[in-house]
Enzyme design. Structure first.
Site, short mmCIF file in Angstrom:
data_model
loop_
_atom_site.label_atom_id
_atom_site.label_comp_id
_atom_site.label_asym_id
_atom_site.label_seq_id
_atom_site.Cartn_x
_atom_site.Cartn_y
_atom_site.Cartn_z
N CYS A 27 63.44 14.75 -2.08
CA CYS A 27 64.58 13.94 -2.24
C CYS A 27 64.57 12.92 -1.34
O CYS A 27 64.85 13.26 -0.02
CB CYS A 27 65.57 14.92 -2.42
SG CYS A 27 67.41 14.24 -2.07
N CYS A 30 67.92 12.94 0.70
CA CYS A 30 68.23 14.22 1.47
C CYS A 30 67.75 13.91 3.04
O CYS A 30 68.18 14.26 3.86
CB CYS A 30 67.43 15.34 0.67
SG CYS A 30 68.00 15.78 -0.82
#
Length: 97
Positions: A27, A30
């Site tokens: 991600c 993230c």
């Protein structure tokens, strides 16, 4: 790192507020939030618990708390979710929780 096996002890039974970052290695956003979470953890060392849950390896509590998009940051106090932030946000927003 918080896992499904340690979540109950580390998060739900904590006598301090707990900030939990639900994330995954693949991600991109993230990875942007990660350093901010680490800074907050250093600033609140001893006052709050700050941890991360890899949702690919630990899906039980992500599902329990309705984490459908990542990054999602949940703040727990006395075993209850008191705040939720989905997506990337400035550090000040995480500290305000």
């Amino acid at each position: 790192e918080i896992t499904d096996a340690t979540f109950d002890e580390v998060v739900l039974k904590s006598d301090k507020p707990v900030l939990v970052d639900f994330w995954a290695a693949w991600c991109g956003p993230c990875r942007m939030v990660g350093p901010i979470i680490e800074e907050v953890g250093q600033e609140y060392d001893g006052k709050a618990v700050v941890g991360k849950v890899d949702v690919d390896a630990n899906q039980q509590f992500a599902a329990k708390y309705g984490v459908r998009n990542i990054p999602t940051v949940l703040v727990f106090k006395d075993g209850e979710v008191i705040n939720r932030q989905v997506g990337v946000s400035p550090k000040t927003k995480k500290k305000d929780k």
